[in-house]
Design a protein around this motif. Structure first.
Motif, PDB file in Angstrom:
ATOM      1  N   MET A   1       0.839  -1.206   0.000  1.00 27.63           N
ATOM      2  CA  MET A   1       0.000   0.000   0.000  1.00 27.63           C
ATOM      3  C   MET A   1       0.867   1.247   0.000  1.00 27.63           C
ATOM      4  N   THR A   2       1.719   1.318   1.042  1.00 30.70           N
ATOM      5  CA  THR A   2       2.630   2.460   1.085  1.00 30.70           C
ATOM      6  C   THR A   2       3.553   2.439  -0.117  1.00 30.70           C
ATOM      7  N   ASN A   5       1.944   4.038  -2.874  1.00 32.73           N
ATOM      8  CA  ASN A   5       1.842   5.488  -2.708  1.00 32.73           C
ATOM      9  C   ASN A   5       3.150   6.181  -3.022  1.00 32.73           C
ATOM     10  N   ILE A   6       4.200   5.617  -2.478  1.00 32.85           N
ATOM     11  CA  ILE A   6       5.506   6.235  -2.730  1.00 32.85           C
ATOM     12  C   ILE A   6       5.805   6.205  -4.220  1.00 32.85           C
ATOM     13  N   PHE A   9       3.640   8.792  -6.012  1.00 32.70           N
ATOM     14  CA  PHE A   9       4.021  10.173  -5.716  1.00 32.70           C
ATOM     15  C   PHE A   9       5.279  10.543  -6.481  1.00 32.70           C
ATOM     16  N   TYR A  13       5.613  13.336  -9.256  1.00 31.57           N
ATOM     17  CA  TYR A  13       6.526  14.444  -8.993  1.00 31.57           C
ATOM     18  C   TYR A  13       7.474  14.661 -10.161  1.00 31.57           C
ATOM     19  N   ASP A  82      15.385  13.453  -0.877  1.00 32.79           N
ATOM     20  CA  ASP A  82      15.053  13.691   0.529  1.00 32.79           C
ATOM     21  C   ASP A  82      16.266  14.154   1.302  1.00 32.79           C
ATOM     22  N   ILE A  91      10.535  12.471   6.563  1.00 29.43           N
ATOM     23  CA  ILE A  91      10.153  11.240   5.871  1.00 29.43           C
ATOM     24  C   ILE A  91      10.654  10.022   6.618  1.00 29.43           C
ATOM     25  N   TYR A  92      11.853  10.114   7.144  1.00 29.27           N
ATOM     26  CA  TYR A  92      12.402   8.923   7.800  1.00 29.27           C
ATOM     27  C   TYR A  92      11.645   8.561   9.060  1.00 29.27           C
ATOM     28  N   ALA A  94       8.449   8.733   9.375  1.00 31.82           N
ATOM     29  CA  ALA A  94       7.116   8.224   9.066  1.00 31.82           C
ATOM     30  C   ALA A  94       7.152   6.711   9.091  1.00 31.82           C
ATOM     31  N   PRO A  95       6.029   6.063   9.392  1.00 29.66           N
ATOM     32  CA  PRO A  95       6.032   4.597   9.498  1.00 29.66           C
ATOM     33  C   PRO A  95       6.075   3.929   8.138  1.00 29.66           C
ATOM     34  N   VAL A  96       7.201   4.016   7.515  1.00 26.70           N
ATOM     35  CA  VAL A  96       7.371   3.394   6.207  1.00 26.70           C
ATOM     36  C   VAL A  96       8.532   2.425   6.316  1.00 26.70           C
ATOM     37  N   SER A  97       8.362   1.274   5.735  1.00 27.89           N
ATOM     38  CA  SER A  97       9.456   0.304   5.828  1.00 27.89           C
ATOM     39  C   SER A  97      10.502   0.611   4.766  1.00 27.89           C
ATOM     40  N   ARG A 105      10.583   4.090  -4.635  1.00 32.84           N
ATOM     41  CA  ARG A 105      11.387   5.085  -5.339  1.00 32.84           C
ATOM     42  C   ARG A 105      12.085   4.478  -6.540  1.00 32.84           C
TER      43      ARG A 105
END
Lengths: 1200, 319
Positions: A1-2, A5-6, A9, A13, A82, A91-92, A94-97, A105
């Motif tokens: 999911m994330t 999104n990444i 985005f 961008y 970043d 960003i770091y 945030a709860p992203v693995s 990315r």
């Protein structure tokens, strides 16, 4: 999911930013240009469609290269934005693995890059259908062609390089690192694969092929083949793709492991090591008490004059230099520069893998003009990187606003940065010099010329780089956007380096273009520096002008808009600036004018198109005179005056012509050469000039009284070669201060010259000329009677040159004398010679030995390091062998003459062999491969000279000349060094990828390209000699000589060779002769298994399971199986001894082998180690590894 | 909600020992960490925000209430090892660093939306509402469509606050938040923070003493990596009553005074110097007793008159 999104985005961008679309636009434009301009003529002349898969593949490969350098910021931004913008703490946390973050990315970067590369098929399609390409050339629309090229070539390359760029950016936290990583990877891979190609087998070289450069091989074959054959992933190419994708995954995994969401601490590994056990508290904070001012800051005087400015500039230069050179990136890059320099110095692909004497001029030439073109790119690509770094350094660090407010004029930081960049480039040159000197010293060469290094590396080459540096800095300042500036600098550098080659624009309009200087030991600079200096002056002033413009547009503070900057520029434009600009423009006009005068006005060179038009006009106007009866040249008498200092030659000559045609001739056609002035053409009887076409080089003289059959007449002429201006300097120039060599092409010729006709089918069509096959067919009877160019003449010449030089012309030297401060040499040929010969003049040293009444003369450049004894030995051995087997050597001398030039090429002509300076450096005694390539090559050249016949210019002519010369050379090698040595030489010839094998070709009798003539032909002849017996094969040789003495029609062809060979071949082997020469036959022989069993003591039974197949491959690469019942050698070998590659043969006999699987049983006296069929690779089998297999023991149970 | 920090130490690779055996107990509410520049505040913040590693020690975020009706996202109300369970921490973390950058070409609304997504607010409508609410709360709603590159320093700071507030964090770490704000912004920001303190641990690190005195129920003073004092602001001020004295002198007299008394701070007032000293007993005449404030607590702790450095018994710290 994330993850999604990444990914989305990042994609959105980057898609919204201008640079992304700029990359697409640039690629589209380049592809369009390639389709409609660069590849169009090749497709026309080659007869294949412009949309052939091969063309698509080539364009894809080239554009992958361009994309890799240009769009590095896509992956770089994705990986490091970043960290660079400072958003990372948000960003770091945030709860992203890690996997989601990096994966999203990377995938976005990959998808973006893959999308950018869609510009390639898009651009091609636009180019094909936009109207510049005619419909037949366009070919049918085959999506498969584009699809296969995109999926097999573009996607894997994109994936791998995106992975590497991304990893570099993520781990270093800087976007530009992706560009640096890409450059390092690209140049290293390219250089390594090109340099190592002669040393490795083609399969291994292909493994290194990240970019798909080996796609070249798909272009072999007939047009029909090229049109239809889709790029496919097979064999070693598939392995290579998989290997590189694996490397990409490995890199990504490494990045995943090493990356962590943490605050960058910014200490280097060095300081970590250096201060390990030194824990201390932070400096204490002061309590908030006011102190009376105890510290007084002294009042220092301040100056703002020129001296201060100079000091400030130098300080900025030093800090710029230090910041680049001490960063770890800088050190890595300098190491890469050194590594590439080492690769090109030690291993030039040109010297065929033979160790060399590292003479200074050779080393310097390899460092500055490497044989491996990508090596030359490394420093320019780094200039693109460093110029951006320097211009953006303050803004990246966030300190720019403070710096912009100090009282320093704009030119100080601009000049300071330029000087810093210049220092770095000088450091690169120093690194190269160090590598060169170390190479020379470690190889034991004692004559290192440091002064030459300084002159060439720090003078000539550094100047080139400085111009590029200015370009980079100025573009970055003016464009003022990092990513766009990067693309612009890249494009500008490419145009600067390659502009004159890619388009027909004049040199004066392409920034930085300069004629090449050249330096060799023999010739020195030979005047090539003077024009270079003029051009550099011209471009230097331009560079200063650009720097001035950059200073006007220098961004200071926050005003970045173009309109505002222009306004500020106007404010900065003082009277002094105006004066400086005017002076610069004046200098440009003067130097440019002088150059233009010297290149264009004085010489009036024709462009390539004009030249072609002239040749077409020549054919149109005078083609009807082809083949009309004309007298034949039978004797030439010349007086040649060479003026090395003036680079001029004057020739006065007399032709003795005889009418052998049987009819009376009333007009003589004289063809005059271009590039020289021919005049005072007179006959020994009255004649009137009817046509004197100076531009096309054709004259017709009407004789007052016709020339009767059998009669002769004399023709006098004068020829003058005196080029003016810049054109005639450098290594390629025929006349120089030391090392003059030119042919008799300057002398007039009799009759219409069919050699001048255009050969390219497409060009002929474009100029309205009827089609003409490039080379007449083997079955063309008229071609066999065409004796133009093979007449034999009596020759006599007096050559004059400078006092300290020796002049050489064909013939024996009868007399030499000095007159008027010049030396003269009188040469007379003892017998008739061919009408193609050389003149030489240089300060030669002569080494002479005799062989059976023949003078072996070596005219060499003193102190060139040539191994004269080895050369003489080779010539002697060759003469021994050739005269024993192929007939007498017709002349009284055999000359080896050194000519200037860095290559190792040799050429044989009329009892003279010329060799380039590079050849003198070869040191075959150090060759680890165990054969003497120099000996073989020299024997090949001598093979051209003795036993050679004049052959017809039809298909297969190459076989008659090259292949037979090689065949003779093989015999010489075997006689002098033995069968084992010969086998090693042949094994190298088979496996080296210098001349890669070609499957689809015409039969040998019809010639067939470089592989056929230089490899397959001699393998075939060698096989024949092994099968039939060397003496028998050699026995045919004198026959053509006798059947066709001294070039009377009809001239021999490969059919004659074939007939003679048939006469000496026993019936049982006639099939082999046919298979090897008359058909393009390939064998596929494989030993699947070999098992040995000891029957009794001293008797081992070896059972071989073999598979055999014989195919005939036609030019469309279609295989046809052929029935096989051939004699094939079966060999069994003992275990190898110490230091040997293979054991001695226990059994070598011919067996009948048929197609398919079969078992062969032999008995040998000792335990075998290896066994197989055709162990010595006599038959043409492109897979050489599977003929012989290791033998396994089978233990036979003993019966009770 | 409680954050327990026990014995955290960190030494940087260039030798600087940034944190030395830091032990704190931070309950729900506003907790101020006061200290000079270079004291180690930012290091501690970053360690708690999972951006740096500690060399030793533990930090645990726990929810002592056994009410299991908690939202499962915050580690189900169990104990979270802040140093090792980084993912769990991040799910409930709001971090506003001392300095940060932004993507200059993106608008505030877009970037905040992206962050909301990254912080787990998946549903689009909910996300939109949250983004709107936050932007209004930090007063950036009117400029939400503007590119972040054009924001002033205060606006960027507010944006950072909005990001930190996403997802109703249970652990808020705010590093020097008011340093760049004008007085009105500062008041607004402090208001915002105070509303948070209800259910979450808010750790506010600053060197502006007024922030702590206005907002924080508990505080700690840190210097050179050590915790000097852990107390409640009011109580600390109270404890100092009667020990702070004040005198107006001229500049020249200062050095003499320093030798005799424990000067903790000096200020300027109409051209003359006002010194404040710490003294348990009445000092020489000329000094007048004065009501202490938090600044005096701070300076006294820094000078070592109270707190660990002075080996004074600490005020009883009620957990």
């Amino acid at each position: 999911m994330t993850f999604g999104n990444i990914f989305r985005f990042e994609l959105a961008y980057q898609l919204r930013r201008v640079p992304t679309w700029l990359y697409v636009a640039v690629l589209l434009f380049i592809v369009f240009f390639q389709t409609t301009q660069t590849f169009l003529p090749d497709a026309r002349s080659g007869g294949y469609f412009l949309s052939a898969p091969f063309v698509v593949a080539q364009i894809t490969v080239i554009d992958c290269l361009i994309w890799l350098l240009m769009a590095a910021y896509v992956a770089g931004d994705a990986g490091a934005r970043d960290a660079e913008t400072g958003l990372h703490p948000l960003i770091y946390t945030a709860p992203v693995s890690k996997a989601d973050y990096l994966g999203g990315r990377f995938l976005a970067a990959f998808v973006l890059n893959a999308g950018i590369l869609l510009a390639v098929p898009a651009g091609m399609l636009i180019g094909l259908y936009s109207g510049g390409v005619e419909a037949p050339l366009r070919g049918p629309f085959r999506p498969a062609a584009y699809l296969t090229a995109y999926v097999f070539i573009a996607l894997p390359t994109v994936f791998v390089t995106t992975a590497i760029q991304f990893s570099f950016a993520v781990l270093s936290r800087r976007a530009i690192a992706s560009y640096v990583g890409a450059v390092v990877l690209l140049v290293t891979v390219l250089v390594a694969s090109i340099v190592l190609a002669p040393l490795l087998k083609p399969d291994v070289v292909q493994l290194l092929d990240l970019l798909g450069l080996t796609v070249e091989q798909w272009g072999e074959g007939t047009p029909a083949q090229v049109n239809t054959r889709l790029i496919g992933l097979d064999g070693s190419w598939l392995a290579s793709r998989l290997l590189w994708v694996g490397i990409a995954f490995g890199t990504l995994a490494f990045t995943y492991v090493r990356f962590c969401f943490s605050h960058p601490t910014g200490t280097t590994w060095w300081s970590r090591i250096a201060r390990r056990g030194d824990a201390h508290s932070p400096t204490p904070a002061e309590v908030a008490t006011l102190r009376p001012t105890a510290i007084l800051v002294p009042q220092a005087p301040r100056a703002f004059g020129l001296a201060t400015r100079a000091r400030q500039t130098l300080a900025i230069a030093w800090t710029s230099f230090a910041s680049i050179s001490t960063s770890w990136v800088g050190l890595v890059l300098l190491t890469v520069v050194a590594a590439i320099a080492a690769l090109t110095v030690f291993e030039s692909p040109q010297n065929l893998g033979v160790p060399l004497l590292l003479r200074t001029d050779y080393v310097l030439n390899n460092l500055t003009f490497p044989d491996v073109p990508p090596a030359y790119l490394i420093v320019p690509l780094l200039i693109v990187f460093w110029s951006g770094e320097l211009v953006w350094r303050e803004r990246d660090a966030g300190v720019s606003e403070i710096l912009d407010a100090v009282p320093v004029p704009e030119w100080v930081p601009l000049l300071g940065k330029f000087l810093g960049l210049a220092l770095i480039l000088a450091l690169c040159m120093a690194v190269r010099m160090l590598v060169g000197v170390i190479a020379q010293v470690s190889a034991g060469y004692s004559g290192v010329e440091i002064g030459r290094y300084l002159q060439i590396l720090f003078g000539l080459q550094l100047a080139d780089y400085l111009l590029l540096a200015v370009l980079g800095l100025v573009i970055h300042v003016v464009v003022n956007q990092k990513h766009v500036g990067h693309v612009a600098t890249l494009v500008a550098s490419v145009i600067s380096l390659l502009g004159t080659e890619l388009t027909i624009v004049h040199e004066l309009l392409v920034y930085g273009s300069t004629p090449e200087w050249s330096y060799t030991d023999m010739r020195g600079f030979s005047g090539s520096v003077a024009p270079w200096l003029w051009y550099k002056l011209y471009w230097g002033v331009w560079a200063l002008l650009f720097l001035g413009a950059a200073r006007l547009l220098w961004v200071r503070g926050r005003e970045a808009g173009l309109v505002v900057r222009l306004r500020i520029a106007r404010e900065r434009f003082t009277k002094r600036t105006a004066w400086a600009a005017t002076a610069a423009v004046a200098l440009i006009l003067t130097s440019g004018g002088f150059i233009f005068y010297d290149t264009d006005v004085v010489n009036e060179p024709a462009t390539a198109d004009e030249r072609i038009e002239q040749l077409a006009e020549y054919e149109r106007r005078y083609g009807r005179f082809e083949g009309i009866p004309q007298p034949v040249l039978t004797g030439t008498n010349l007086r040649v005056e060479i003026y090395p200092d003036r680079r001029a030659v004057e020739i006065r000559g007399t032709y003795h012509l005889v009418n052998r045609s049987g009819v009376s001739i009333d007009s003589i056609h004289v063809a005059t050469a271009s590039g020289v002035e021919t005049d005072k053409v007179t006959f020994d009887r009255p004649a009137a000039t009817t046509v004197a076409d100076k531009q096309l080089g054709h004259r017709i003289y009407a004789l007052a009284a016709p020339l009767q059959p059998g009669d002769s007449l004399d023709l006098d002429f004068e020829v003058r070669f005196e080029p003016r201006g810049f054109a005639s300097r450098g290594v390629q120039a025929p006349v120089a201060a030391n090392g003059t060599n030119f042919t008799n092409a300057w002398l007039p010729a009799i009759g219409y010259q069919p050699f001048r006709e255009l050969s390219d089918a497409e060009v002929r069509r474009a100029h309205g000329l009827p089609p003409r096959p490039p080379i007449p067919s083997l079955d063309d009877p008229a071609a066999r009677n065409d004796v133009t160019g093979v007449e034999r003449i009596a020759f006599e010449a007096v050559v004059g040159t400078d006092d300290d030089q020796t002049a050489i012309a064909p013939g024996t030297l009868r007399r030499t004398w000095t007159e008027g401060g010049r030396r003269y040499f009188h040469y007379v040929a003892d017998g008739p010679i061919g009408n193609e010969y050389f003149f030489f003049s240089a300060a030669y040293a002569l080494h002479e030995e005799r062989w059976n009444g023949v003078a072996i003369q070596i005219f060499h450049h003193p102190e060139s390091g040539a191994d004269l004894d080895r050369m003489v030995r080779s010539v002697r051995a060759s003469l021994d062998y050739c005269t024993a087997h192929f007939g007498p050597y017709a002349h009284t001398y055999l000359r080896l003459v050194a000519i200037p030039g860095q290559g190792v090429g040799l050429r044989a002509e009329t009892s003279t062999i010329t060799y380039r300076e590079g050849f003198a450096l070869l040191r075959p005694e150090d060759d680890p491969r165990g054969f003497d390539l120099v000996f073989a090559v020299l024997a090949h050249e001598v093979g051209h000279l003795c036993g050679a016949v004049s052959y017809a210019r039809v298909e297969g002519a190459g076989v008659m000349s090259e292949t037979l010369a090689w065949y003779r050379a093989l015999g010489v090698v075997k006689a002098a060094h033995g069968q084992e040595h010969l086998r090693r030489l042949l094994s190298w010839m088979r496996e080296s990828s210098m001349v890669p094998p070609v499957r689809a070709a015409v039969p040998l009798l019809r010639g067939g390209g470089e592989y056929a003539v230089n490899r397959r032909g001699l393998f075939a002849m060698y096989a024949l000699s092994e099968y039939i017996g060397e003496d028998r094969v050699n026995a045919w040789a004198p026959a053509p000589c006798e059947a066709h003495p001294s070039a009377e029609p009809p001239l021999p062809t490969t059919l004659d060779l074939y007939r003679e060979l048939q006469a000496v071949t026993p019936d049982s082997l006639r099939y082999l002769l046919h298979d090897l020469l008359a058909a393009n036959t390939l064998w596929e022989l494989e030993t699947v298994r070999a098992v040995a069993e000891e029957r009794e003591a001293g008797a081992w039974q070896v059972t071989l399971d073999v598979r055999a197949r014989k195919v005939v491959v036609d030019t469309a690469d279609v295989e046809t199986d052929v029935a096989m019942d051939d004699w094939v050698q079966v060999g069994v070998f003992a275990p190898a001894e110490e230091g040997q590659e293979s054991g001695r043969p226990l059994y070598v006999q011919m067996h009948r082998v048929r197609a398919g699987e079969q078992t062969i049983t032999v008995t040998v006296p000792r335990e075998p180690a290896r066994a197989g069929i055709d162990p010595y690779h006599l038959l043409i089998d492109l897979a050489t590894d599977d003929n012989v297999a290791d033998v396994r023991r089978r233990i036979r149970s003993v019966a009770p | 909600m409680e954050l327990q920090i026990r014995g955290v130490s960190k030494t940087y690779s260039n030798g600087v020992q940034a944190l030395r055996d830091v032990t704190l107990t931070i309950p729900a509410g506003m907790y101020g960490l006061l200290g000079p520049n270079g004291a180690g505040k930012s290091t501690l913040m970053r360690i708690l925000a999972t951006l740096q590693e500690a060399d030793s020690g533990t930090a645990t975020l726990s929810d002592p209430s056994t009410d299991s009706g908690q939202a499962p996202s915050a580690g189900s109300g169990q104990r979270i090892d802040v140093l090792r369970q980084k993912d769990e921490v991040r799910r409930t973390l709001g971090y506003l660093p001392q300095e940060f950058g932004v993507y200059p070409k993106v608008s505030a609304e877009e970037l905040l939306d992206h962050f909301a997504l990254l912080k787990g607010i998946a549903e689009r409508r909910a996300r939109k509402e949250v983004v709107e609410a936050l932007l209004r709360q930090v007063n950036l709603w009117d400029v939400r469509k503007q590119k972040l590159g054009g924001y002033s320093g205060g606006m960027k700071q507010r944006f950072g606050v909005a990001v930190a507030l996403l997802g109703n964090p249970k652990l808020m770490i705010v590093d020097e938040p008011t340093a760049g704000l004008d007085p009105a912004e500062r008041v607004r920001f402090l208001n915002l923070l105070s509303e948070l303190g209800e259910n979450s641990v808010v750790l506010l690190s600053t060197h502006i003493v007024d922030d702590v005195s206005e907002l924080c129920t508990r505080m700690a003073i840190i210097d050179r990596g050590e915790i000097l004092l852990e107390t409640e602001p009011l109580r600390a001020v109270d404890d100092l009553r009667g020990r702070i004295w004040r005198r107006v002198i001229s500049k020249q007299e200062l050095s003499a005074l320093e030798r005799e008394h424990a000067v903790i701070s000096t200020k300027l007032l109409a051209g003359r110097t006002v010194v404040r000293i710490y003294s348990d007993t009445e000092p020489s005449p000329g000094f007048e007793p004065t009501a202490p404030d938090l600044e005096d607590v701070y300076f006294s702790a820094m000078s070592g008159h109270i707190g660990r450095r002075g080996e004074q018994p600490e005020s009883a710290v009620r957990p």
